[in-house]
Design an enzyme around this catalytic site. Structure first.
Site, PDB file in Angstrom:
ATOM      1  N   HIS A   1      -9.560   0.756  -1.134  1.00  0.00           N
ATOM      2  CA  HIS A   1      -9.520   1.411   0.169  1.00  0.00           C
ATOM      3  C   HIS A   1     -10.915   1.282   0.778  1.00  0.00           C
ATOM      4  CE1 HIS A   1      -5.810   3.091  -1.245  1.00  0.00           C
ATOM      5  NE2 HIS A   1      -5.668   3.927  -0.245  1.00  0.00           N
TER       6      HIS A   1
ATOM      7  N   HIS B   1       0.860  -1.197   0.000  1.00  0.00           N
ATOM      8  CA  HIS B   1       0.000   0.000   0.000  1.00  0.00           C
ATOM      9  C   HIS B   1       0.888   1.236   0.000  1.00  0.00           C
ATOM     10  CE1 HIS B   1      -3.848   2.016   1.885  1.00  0.00           C
ATOM     11  NE2 HIS B   1      -3.182   2.856   1.111  1.00  0.00           N
TER      12      HIS B   1
ATOM     13  N   ASP C   1       1.730   4.063   2.728  1.00  0.00           N
ATOM     14  CA  ASP C   1       0.656   4.876   2.135  1.00  0.00           C
ATOM     15  C   ASP C   1       1.207   6.030   1.281  1.00  0.00           C
ATOM     16  OD1 ASP C   1      -1.997   5.360   1.542  1.00  0.00           O
ATOM     17  OD2 ASP C   1      -2.550   6.121   3.507  1.00  0.00           O
ATOM     18  N   ASP C   2       1.493   7.156   1.921  1.00  0.00           N
ATOM     19  CA  ASP C   2       2.038   8.327   1.213  1.00  0.00           C
ATOM     20  C   ASP C   2       3.234   8.836   2.011  1.00  0.00           C
ATOM     21  OD1 ASP C   2      -0.214   8.893  -0.882  1.00  0.00           O
ATOM     22  OD2 ASP C   2      -1.248   8.535   1.018  1.00  0.00           O
TER      23      ASP C   2
ATOM     24  N   HIS D   1       1.080   4.739  -2.470  1.00  0.00           N
ATOM     25  CA  HIS D   1       0.673   5.544  -3.638  1.00  0.00           C
ATOM     26  C   HIS D   1       1.949   6.189  -4.149  1.00  0.00           C
ATOM     27  CE1 HIS D   1      -3.630   5.302  -2.473  1.00  0.00           C
ATOM     28  NE2 HIS D   1      -3.097   5.160  -1.273  1.00  0.00           N
TER      29      HIS D   1
ATOM     30  N   GLU E   1     -11.069   3.226   6.085  1.00  0.00           N
ATOM     31  CA  GLU E   1     -10.018   4.145   6.564  1.00  0.00           C
ATOM     32  C   GLU E   1     -10.740   5.180   7.435  1.00  0.00           C
ATOM     33  OE1 GLU E   1      -8.152   6.499   3.464  1.00  0.00           O
ATOM     34  OE2 GLU E   1      -6.528   7.173   4.785  1.00  0.00           O
TER      35      GLU E   1
HETATM   36  N1  HPA Z   1      -6.684   7.305   1.187  1.00  0.00           N
HETATM   37  C1  HPA Z   1      -7.412   7.527   0.102  1.00  0.00           C
HETATM   38  N2  HPA Z   1      -6.897   7.982  -1.018  1.00  0.00           N
HETATM   39  C2  HPA Z   1      -5.597   8.207  -1.078  1.00  0.00           C
HETATM   40  C3  HPA Z   1      -4.795   7.986   0.012  1.00  0.00           C
HETATM   41  C4  HPA Z   1      -5.367   7.499   1.206  1.00  0.00           C
HETATM   42  O1  HPA Z   1      -4.721   7.285   2.248  1.00  0.00           O
HETATM   43  N3  HPA Z   1      -3.534   8.309  -0.372  1.00  0.00           N
HETATM   44  C5  HPA Z   1      -3.594   8.681  -1.649  1.00  0.00           C
HETATM   45  N4  HPA Z   1      -4.836   8.626  -2.092  1.00  0.00           N
HETATM   46 ZN    ZN Z   2      -3.849   4.692   0.549  1.00  0.00          ZN
END
Ligand code: HPA
Ligand code: ZN
Length: 341
Positions: A201, A21, A282-283, A23, A204
């Protein structure tokens, strides 16, 4: 903040892992955003790197997405996508991530007039170089932006058709609440027909019903995040029974205020419940760290141990989309590392 036993920290850092996971647009560091802005003559709303980084104070998912899409506006040419992805692969190598399944958001780029082909060319060349020079394996998962409509997702799937050998699956990201999985049921069915794997996703910020929806309507094989699942005991039972992996992103959850602090994160409960949880970044350019930073901070705050680490690493390979043969090879690497450390 709790301290981490130095021997456990060393073990965590060296452990072979898969990242499921990430991006790739979320790996764009502020320094690279500015370098690419200059290279491409793109004007940014921030005068310098420090002021951009200072804006990375998020209250929820949407507050992050606004800045994340602005950051991605500097990506225009294949070389930009290449440089971004290769920088991630170098970080992955440093953290002993030996296999990564990268999310990318084609609509963020095609909406700005960037050809789908430019995105693919840059990402693919970085993957090839990462394999050859760093020994990092990777796959690509194309995400649909869920704040856009079904037609836009179908158009994106159409654009992906010449690249089906290079894309292993589809995902669903962007603003979760108000955009339930059912909105994309038909496009996921079409992707499945094309032989693509699928994730989404869910849970979250959104409710457990979105996780049920991702499983029932989209027929996904993994849930991205899924931390809200504990609110629904029947769902937990199902996720355990079906051994659905959850790609949990601890630092992301703290930065986006899903949990107030790391000590409140539910990863330990997820593992104790028998869920196939994994740790991911994630990011990472926006949330304060790559894979090992996620491991170290989570283990320190939750008092997790060596057995948890081994389970998380094994889950990451078991949950990956590689062949059974390759999974066995990765799992043998984990076993060999554990025997030697
Ligand atoms: N959640 C949803 N969309 C996203 C995320 C995330 O954590 N990161 C990049 N796009
Ligand atoms: Zn994500």
């Amino acid at each position: 903040m709790n301290t981490l036993d130095p021997a456990l920290e060393k073990f965590l850092r060296g452990l072979p892992k898969a990242e499921l996971h990430i991006h790739i647009e979320g790996s764009l560091e502020p320094e690279l955003i500015f370098a690419l802005a200059q290279r491409n003559g793109v004007k940014l709303d921030y005068p310098d790197v420090d002021s951009l980084r200072a804006a990375y104070a998020f209250s929820d998912l949407q507050s992050f997405l606004d800045i994340y899409y602005a950051g991605a506006s500097v990506l225009l040419k294949p070389a930009d996508f290449h440089d971004m992805a290769y920088a991630y692969f170098e970080r992955a190598r440093a953290d002993n991530v030996i296999h990564a399944e990268l999310f990318f958001d084609p609509q963020t780029h095609t909406e700005r007039g960037v050809p789908f082909a430019a995105v693919m060319e840059g990402l693919k060349s970085a993957q090839v170089k990462a394999k050859a020079e760093l020994g990092v394996d990777s796959e690509l998962i194309m995400c649909f932006l869920r704040h856009l409509d079904e037609d836009a997702a179908f158009e994106t799937l159409e654009l992906a058709k010449p690249y089906l050998d290079d894309i292993i699956g589809v995902g669903l990201d962007s603003a979760e609440v108000g955009n339930p999985p059912e909105k994309f049921e038909r496009v996921y069915a079409a992707a499945r027909e094309l032989g693509l794997r699928s994730v989404a996703h869910a849970g979250e910020e959104g409710p457990p019903s979105y996780i049920h929806g991702a499983l029932d309507a989209l027929k996904v094989e993994r849930i991205d995040h899924g931390v809200q699942s504990l609110k629904d005991p029947a769902l937990v039972e199902r996720l355990v029974r079906e051994q659905i992996p959850l790609t949990v992103c601890p630092l992301s959850n703290i930065k986006l205020c899903v949990f107030k602090q790391m000590a409140d994160h539910n990863l330990r409960e997820l593992l104790d419940a028998g869920l196939v949880a994994t740790i991911n970044s994630d990011d990472p350019a926006y949330f304060g760290g790559y894979m090992n930073q996620n491991f170290v901070e989570t283990f320190a705050a939750l008092g997790l141990n060596r057995e948890h680490a081994i389970t998380l690493a094994e889950n990451s390979f078991r949950g990956s989309f590689v062949s059974a043969e390759r999974k066995a090879g990765y799992l043998a690497q984990v076993e060999a590392y554990c025997a030697a450390n």
